[in-house]
Design an enzyme around this catalytic site. Structure first.
Site, PDB file in Angstrom:
ATOM      1  N   ASP A 334       0.871  -1.168   0.000  1.00  0.00           N
ATOM      2  CA  ASP A 334       0.000   0.000   0.000  1.00  0.00           C
ATOM      3  C   ASP A 334       0.914   1.226   0.000  1.00  0.00           C
ATOM      4  O   ASP A 334       2.093   1.127   0.363  1.00  0.00           O
ATOM      5  CB  ASP A 334      -0.887  -0.006   1.241  1.00  0.00           C
ATOM      6  CG  ASP A 334      -1.739   1.244   1.346  1.00  0.00           C
ATOM      7  OD1 ASP A 334      -2.501   1.521   0.400  1.00  0.00           O
ATOM      8  OD2 ASP A 334      -1.619   1.949   2.359  1.00  0.00           O
ATOM      9  N   THR A 336       0.109   4.950   1.131  1.00  0.00           N
ATOM     10  CA  THR A 336       0.070   5.934   2.207  1.00  0.00           C
ATOM     11  C   THR A 336       0.334   5.290   3.560  1.00  0.00           C
ATOM     12  O   THR A 336      -0.343   4.344   3.955  1.00  0.00           O
ATOM     13  CB  THR A 336      -1.296   6.644   2.227  1.00  0.00           C
ATOM     14  OG1 THR A 336      -1.538   7.194   0.938  1.00  0.00           O
ATOM     15  CG2 THR A 336      -1.300   7.749   3.267  1.00  0.00           C
ATOM     16  N   GLY A 488      -5.323   3.963  -3.040  1.00  0.00           N
ATOM     17  CA  GLY A 488      -6.555   4.666  -3.373  1.00  0.00           C
ATOM     18  C   GLY A 488      -6.296   6.013  -3.999  1.00  0.00           C
ATOM     19  O   GLY A 488      -7.236   6.698  -4.414  1.00  0.00           O
ATOM     20  N   LYS A 517      -8.449  -4.100  -3.546  1.00  0.00           N
ATOM     21  CA  LYS A 517      -7.146  -4.580  -3.093  1.00  0.00           C
ATOM     22  C   LYS A 517      -7.199  -6.069  -2.759  1.00  0.00           C
ATOM     23  O   LYS A 517      -6.305  -6.839  -3.120  1.00  0.00           O
ATOM     24  CB  LYS A 517      -6.676  -3.779  -1.872  1.00  0.00           C
ATOM     25  CG  LYS A 517      -6.405  -2.311  -2.160  1.00  0.00           C
ATOM     26  CD  LYS A 517      -5.962  -1.578  -0.897  1.00  0.00           C
ATOM     27  CE  LYS A 517      -5.719  -0.096  -1.161  1.00  0.00           C
ATOM     28  NZ  LYS A 517      -5.281   0.625   0.051  1.00  0.00           N
ATOM     29  N   ASP A 536      -1.103   0.004   5.771  1.00  0.00           N
ATOM     30  CA  ASP A 536      -1.381   0.815   6.956  1.00  0.00           C
ATOM     31  C   ASP A 536      -2.686   1.541   6.709  1.00  0.00           C
ATOM     32  O   ASP A 536      -2.789   2.339   5.785  1.00  0.00           O
ATOM     33  CB  ASP A 536      -0.253   1.817   7.195  1.00  0.00           C
ATOM     34  CG  ASP A 536      -0.599   2.797   8.308  1.00  0.00           C
ATOM     35  OD1 ASP A 536      -1.168   2.346   9.303  1.00  0.00           O
ATOM     36  OD2 ASP A 536      -0.301   3.990   8.159  1.00  0.00           O
ATOM     37  N   ASP A 540      -7.023  -1.209   4.445  1.00  0.00           N
ATOM     38  CA  ASP A 540      -6.148  -2.315   4.067  1.00  0.00           C
ATOM     39  C   ASP A 540      -6.546  -3.630   4.729  1.00  0.00           C
ATOM     40  O   ASP A 540      -5.971  -4.668   4.420  1.00  0.00           O
ATOM     41  CB  ASP A 540      -4.695  -2.003   4.453  1.00  0.00           C
ATOM     42  CG  ASP A 540      -4.156  -0.784   3.728  1.00  0.00           C
ATOM     43  OD1 ASP A 540      -4.559  -0.570   2.572  1.00  0.00           O
ATOM     44  OD2 ASP A 540      -3.354  -0.046   4.316  1.00  0.00           O
TER      45      ASP A 540
END
Length: 643
Positions: A334, A336, A488, A517, A536, A540
């Site tokens: 991921d 961010t 995203g 995801k 995170d 997620d």
């Protein structure tokens, strides 16, 4: 398995590697610890009297029987159940050894075997039953009441009473309780719960809003599109739960091996007893064959890794997550809070019209001094780092989703988006008159005007974490070369970050929702990949549970990611990830060594027991020594963690 129950169906239990006893509940675990401690005392007394260290011989048998009463029942029970199911596992062999030892009067040997098996199960329960996710924290973070607009008045109602079409007032700083669309109002909305997008999104009438999102700086009136039970927030919780149910069960090598080992040993022991006419010799073979060292081969290595790893900021919820490290074929990140810091930062200050960077920062920070907006916070933080004093009071007026207007040294100032300044008729260049270009494609520009004249721009970005590049390089050195990025965020944001880490465009996926995801992870698994997903954020959760190895970054302690992850890196950034992967591989090697040592020593003891060289009690001591050898080898793992 439901929390609070004492047993579970071995066919459907997916988080515990079933052995002889199978108690999962925390209270049962406490009772087992007490039983083991008491049995240990009785076995110690029995052994001392066996060798006349305690000269009271009459104490030996009662002490051994007391130890057996505390530890043997679960082993015998599980063996009977296994036989009734036509299954062969280590419990059957242990049960035969216990019963045979008692029949010939070797009570101390039987008590020793039962105690060691119970300790092994206790270690397994401790290591393998702590992976159930607690979703209560996520539910408690959701709003419980909402402000319903009815007959031009506001009424506080429970969230579960909201119906489609209800109009709700959402004040600044409140979470949006249901999915809907904006009727009136403008505001920036933090949708990081849903998309992982670090930048707030400006919302206007007609735009969709989603439950769990935070309304930052403007009052909104929204129309609910569905009840709270059908909201996106509720759906993410359900996705995590379903993904957890789909995880395939894990069976350790020893359970598969026991299907062959147990009947073979029983045949060997019977043949030796018949051939020699000495039933004691056959029973001694059963005792030394009891695979206590094999039972502890995996949990002892896992425990040796988990403790030291925790001291280095790596929280491992189950040993199976260590063992899967050697099989990983692709890392999926991921963005961010994982690859990036997850915090807004001022990356560039571009002054114009003769002003300095400090002047631009001073004006902007002063205007934003009371705003809770992440961008405002980043501006104030940059000013603080540069030693700029920010006034504590003022007359700033915030225009939600656009910017702020204020008075500075008697002159009106504007700080905000390009559209905001254009609305106020401030002449703007197409881009700043400076040779300095933004350092990232995902930067947000905040323009500053004084007395209706543009004077500078600040660029704000969610940047790569300081250790991300080094961590990815270390992972490549381990030997895994497939990487993907899912986020995203928008395409240009995702690709700019991916380019810095040399992740190709065809492995970079943007604009993904939680279910997207998870779907991507599932597609990789269908293609034969063993996936490590690192994330995170609440969004997620489904992907973390679906992946073969889910690693959560612990920088946001209130997110579902921490509940959904098998492994948590407690410090920000990825610096500990390569260490964990190397540790997992080293643990697998140690487990293999333990199994090899246990089998070799068992075969050696079987040989000398078959030759009549040892008694049942000596055999019990011998297989204890084999167990100690395995434990020492596991301790070596904790003393030689990879740097």
């Amino acid at each position: 398995m439901t929390s609070g129950t004492s047993t579970c169906d071995r066919k459907t239990c997916c988080s515990h590697d079933c052995g002889c006893t199978h108690d999962h509940a925390e209270e049962d675990l406490k009772k087992t610890i007490i039983r083991v401690l008491m049995a240990g005392v009785f076995v110690f007394i029995a052994v001392l009297t066996e060798y006349t260290i305690i000269p009271v011989a009459d104490v030996q048998i009662p002490a051994a029987l007391a130890a057996l009463a505390l530890t043997a029942y679960p082993i015998i029970k599980e063996a009977i159940l296994g036989i009734s199911r036509r299954e062969w596992n280590v419990c059957e062999l242990a049960a035969f050894a216990l019963v045979a030892a008692v029949v010939i009067g070797e009570f101390t040997a039987a008590a020793e075997i039962a105690l060691i098996l119970t300790i092994g199960e206790l270690v397994e329960d401790y290591l393998f039953t702590r992976t159930k996710k607690d979703l209560n924290m996520m539910v408690q973070a959701a709003p419980t009441t909402a402000s319903l607009i009815l007959n031009e008045k506001i009424h506080e109602i429970p969230v579960e009473d909201i119906r489609a079409g209800d109009q709700l007032m959402i004040h600044p700083g409140e979470r949006i309780p249901v999915d809907g669309y904006i009727v009136t109002g403008h505001s920036d909305v933090d949708e990081s719960f849903r998309t992982g997008e670090s930048l707030p999104i400006n919302k206007k009438p007609g735009d969709a809003v989603y439950s769990g999102s935070m309304n930052l700086d403007g009052a909104l009136v929204i129309s609910a599109s569905n009840p709270a039970t059908q909201s996106s927030y509720a759906k993410v919780v359900e996705l995590v739960r379903e993904a957890g149910l789909r995880r395939p069960p894990s069976h350790p090598m020893i359970d598969r091996f026991a299907g062959y080992y147990t009947p073979v040993i029983l045949i060997i022991a019977g043949m030796i007893a018949l051939a020699t006419g000495d039933i004691t010799r056959g029973i001694t073979v059963l005792i030394v064959s009891c695979p206590c060292a094999l039972l502890l081969a995996t949990p002892s290595a896992v425990l040796a890794a988990i403790g030291p790893a925790a001291k280095r900021g790596i929280l491992i919820k189950s040993g199976k997550f260590l063992e899967v490290c050697k099989q990983i074929t692709i890392f999926v990140f991921d963005k961010t809070g994982t690859l990036t810091s997850g915090e807004m930062k001022v990356t560039s200050v571009i002054p114009e019209k003769g002003h300095t960077e400090e002047e631009i920062l001073t004006i902007a920070a002063s205007a934003e001094r009371s705003s809770p907006h992440p961008i405002a916070k980043s501006i104030r933080e940059e000013a603080r780092k540069r030693g700029i004093q920010i006034p504590q009071v003022g007359t700033a007026r915030h225009i939600p989703g656009k910017g702020v207007e204020d008075i500075w040294n008697g002159m009106p100032i504007l700080v905000g988006s390009r559209e905001f300044l254009e609305e106020r008729s401030v002449p703007l260049p197409k881009k700043p008159h400076s040779n300095q270009e933004p350092t990232h494609a995902n930067e947000t520009e905040v323009l500053v005007a004084q007395n209706n004249e543009y004077i500078g721009t600040l660029y704000i970005s969610d940047t790569l974490h300081t250790d991300t590049r080094e961590a990815v390089t270390s992972l490549k050195q381990i030997g895994v070369y497939k990487y993907a990025l899912v986020t995203g965020d928008h395409t240009n944001v995702a690709r700019s970050i991916a380019a810095e880490l040399h992740i190709p465009d065809d492995m970079t996926f943007s604009g993904l929702l939680p279910q997207d995801k998870e779907t991507y992870i599932a597609r990789l698994q269908e293609q034969g990949e063993v996936v490590c997903f690192i994330g995170d954020g609440t969004n997620d959760g489904p992907a973390l549970v679906r992946a073969d190895l889910g690693v959560g970054i612990g920088s946001r302690a209130n997110t579902l990611a921490l509940e959904s992850s098998g492994v948590i890196l407690m410090e920000k950034g990825l610096s500990a990830l390569p260490l964990f992967i190397r540790l997992g591989r080293k643990t697998s090697q140690t487990i293999a060594q333990n199994i090899g040592l246990a089998l070799f020593l068992n075969l050696f003891l079987i040989g000398i027991a078959a030759g009549g060289a040892i008694t049942p009690v000596m055999g019990a001591i011998g297989h204890q020594l084999a167990t100690i050898v395995v434990l020492i080898n596991s301790i070596r793992l904790s003393c030689s963690l990879p740097a």
